[in-house]
Write an enzyme that holds these catalytic residues in place. Sequence first.
Site, mmCIF file in Angstrom:
data_model
loop_
_atom_site.group_PDB
_atom_site.id
_atom_site.type_symbol
_atom_site.label_atom_id
_atom_site.label_comp_id
_atom_site.label_asym_id
_atom_site.label_seq_id
_atom_site.Cartn_x
_atom_site.Cartn_y
_atom_site.Cartn_z
ATOM 1 N N LYS A 118 0.858 -1.190 0.000
ATOM 2 C CA LYS A 118 0.000 0.000 0.000
ATOM 3 C C LYS A 118 0.889 1.233 0.000
ATOM 4 C CE LYS A 118 -3.983 2.037 2.286
ATOM 5 N NZ LYS A 118 -3.404 3.309 2.700
ATOM 6 N N LYS A 293 -6.978 -7.909 -1.867
ATOM 7 C CA LYS A 293 -8.248 -7.817 -2.594
ATOM 8 C C LYS A 293 -8.635 -9.214 -3.046
ATOM 9 C CE LYS A 293 -7.417 -3.215 -4.409
ATOM 10 N NZ LYS A 293 -7.055 -2.385 -5.554
ATOM 11 N N LYS A 317 -2.441 -2.635 8.054
ATOM 12 C CA LYS A 317 -1.537 -1.500 8.257
ATOM 13 C C LYS A 317 -0.330 -1.884 9.100
ATOM 14 C CE LYS A 317 -2.640 2.349 7.308
ATOM 15 N NZ LYS A 317 -3.747 3.303 7.257
ATOM 16 N N CYS A 411 36.227 21.591 21.243
ATOM 17 C CA CYS A 411 35.765 20.835 20.076
ATOM 18 C C CYS A 411 36.144 19.358 20.184
ATOM 19 C CB CYS A 411 36.374 21.439 18.813
ATOM 20 S SG CYS A 411 36.085 20.465 17.334
HETATM 21 O O1 JCF Z 1 -1.508 1.855 -2.699
HETATM 22 C C1 JCF Z 1 -2.506 2.355 -2.235
HETATM 23 N N1 JCF Z 1 -2.403 3.394 -1.472
HETATM 24 C C2 JCF Z 1 -3.863 1.783 -2.550
HETATM 25 C C3 JCF Z 1 -5.018 2.452 -2.179
HETATM 26 C C4 JCF Z 1 -3.934 0.591 -3.256
HETATM 27 C C5 JCF Z 1 -5.172 0.054 -3.555
HETATM 28 O O2 JCF Z 1 -5.239 -1.076 -4.237
HETATM 29 C C6 JCF Z 1 -6.375 0.705 -3.191
HETATM 30 C C7 JCF Z 1 -6.275 1.913 -2.497
HETATM 31 C C8 JCF Z 1 -7.474 2.542 -2.140
HETATM 32 C C9 JCF Z 1 -8.674 1.968 -2.482
HETATM 33 N N2 JCF Z 1 -7.578 0.166 -3.535
HETATM 34 C C10 JCF Z 1 -8.709 0.776 -3.183
HETATM 35 C C11 JCF Z 1 -9.969 0.167 -3.555
#
Ligand code: JCF
Length: 677
Positions: A118, A293, A317, A411
């Site tokens: 991400k 996903k 996260k 120093c």
């Molecule tokens: O890399 C990202 N920040 C990222 C944000 C990647 C994704 O596949 C995302 C996202 C935000 C929403 N996919 C969605 C649906």
Amino acid sequence: MVTSKKIAAQASRLREEINHHNHLYHSLDAPEISDAEFDRLFNSLQKIEEQYPDLIQDDSPTRRIGGVPLSDFTQITHERPMLSLNNAFSDADLADFERRIAKRLETTETIDYACEPKIDGVAVSLLYENGALMRAATRGDGTTGEDITLNVRTIGAVPLGLLGSGWPARLEVRGEVYFPRSVFKKMNKLAERRGDKVFANPRNAAAGTLRQLDPRVTAKRKLTLFVYSVGMTEGGTLPGSQTEILAQLSDWGFRVNPLIEIAHGIDECQAYFNQMSSKRGQLDYEIDGVVFKINLIEAQDALGILTRTPRWAIARKFPAEEASTQVKKVEFQVGRTGAITPVARLEPVQLGGVTVSNASLHNMDEIDRLGLFIGATVLVQRAGDVIPKVVSVVASKHRKSIRKVRLPSSCPSCGSDILKIEEEVVARCTGGLNCAAQRKESIRHFASRLALDIEGLGDRLVSQLVDEGLVRNPADLFRLTQKQLVPLERMAPKSADNLLRALKKSKATSLERFIYALGIQGVGEATARSLAVHYGDIAQLQGTSEEALQAVPDIGPIVAQKIYRFFQQDTNRQVIKELLQQGVHWQAQQPTAHARALVELRFVLTGTLNGMTRNEAKARLQALGAKVSGSVSAKTDYVVAGDSAGSKLTKATELGVNLLSEEDFIALLKAHEKGGA
Ligand code: JCF
């Protein structure tokens, strides 16, 4: 005007070739030709398009930078809302996620997930119509964003026209724009040296850069992007899974993260997450987690979305890039001008995939502000690639072992007295060039990119040269011999040769670089340039008075005094003399090698320039020796075409006169005014 078919065909061939190599370079990170070869292709096309403006197409690779700054961004409404993601903060959250969707999908079979890092960047939407980029927008609140088309067009990894075939008539692609860490680091370093605004982290820098009203500014900063999904489509079909869609997007020219993988079941997702956690520190971009996903689009559709977040995706996260640790001791580093900087040596702690054991404390005032003491437990934060920072002191339990931080009186490098002037925040070593630390830093500065730009003279080598007593001041660099260099660590005969060659090359410089290289306190790149323009040569500058210095634009009494004192010191005068004796040189005054090239050239200005008045343009050209006339004839060498240029432009194209856009014109002026490109 009629353009021959041959030339049109050549332009189209060049465009294709450039787009192909652009894709290899920016999207696939796998260039097949050198930058120089690429530039050659690009220049050929530019040349043709300058001569035959009717051949220019909106998706030509030369059209990335639009000339006119905006006064504001237009709001746009996304045809399909841009979603955000639900977060998972633990393995248990992930397991819950899988349980929920298995139940909804009424399946007991293993579910396939597309896993991707991400990116911590700025989400954008790119709209293509019949394969051409029509509009780019920020995510905004997910429903409405801002039109940032002109800025996005400057990003090399964004195709202006799609490659291949089979794309839907209308296609919206979404992705994340970001600064590679390496680019961000360089950019901030440069900004700091110039006294410009420094960005807190790559994400803020990317957001700020995308919101630049002047796309020319954006173009100079090397943003890139990864695409991660398709939004709206019309008139066409896409493959049936997330990973196949991404492969398709890659074939159409988009940059897709190569680390994306399929995981079978949530356990493999967890393994992927762990793998990315440990890779995180080595990636050239910042990630704040990973996204999972459901891979099959059919299953995604069956699950649907909840108000603003899809049920079929989740972001796992990373923990915040903040950690607490102990201050073991505080040491003091000496900078180029003797500035003493306290550095906290920390009990090593893991922070975002890297081990942190040092943090800069800037100065004694900062230590007071934090209430920091040795033995304190502190909260440290890593923001972007910026050096880790102590955010706050957490009350310590071990009151016994605490010690106050004291500024040393001498120093740590050379033992000279440390002086702190009341009105200055920093304390300084008074050792000057007798201090090895200052010597190293001043030589590093002398060799740096904006100074003499000595290639291959890195920090470690400078350190060795000073420690071995081979170099005491910048002039000594030019006395180095192959025989002295080869015995040094990591120094093969070949690299010694290269260094000597780079040193020789660096002798041809400019007055402003030379002044900057001297490392006078308060004299950055801009001030050095003012001084060079004002004085025209080094002897004049050396002989100047404090009052005269204050008359130079942008120089106030404090810097004037520092400059004056610098040149009053015998050691400094001696080093300058030796540098000149060693053959460091520059073009005498204004008409430099390049500037002379403008002598005899005839320019015509037409249309409106955005960056300057017609009179200013004329004066600057004339200062470089060019002739500026009011009408175009066969004798005209260049026509500078501003906005809404009219009959003069028509005439110029008819006569086949070279055309310059405003940007090219400004680049030309700058190159010549600086005394060389
Ligand atoms: O890399 C990202 N920040 C990222 C944000 C990647 C994704 O596949 C995302 C996202 C935000 C929403 N996919 C969605 C649906």
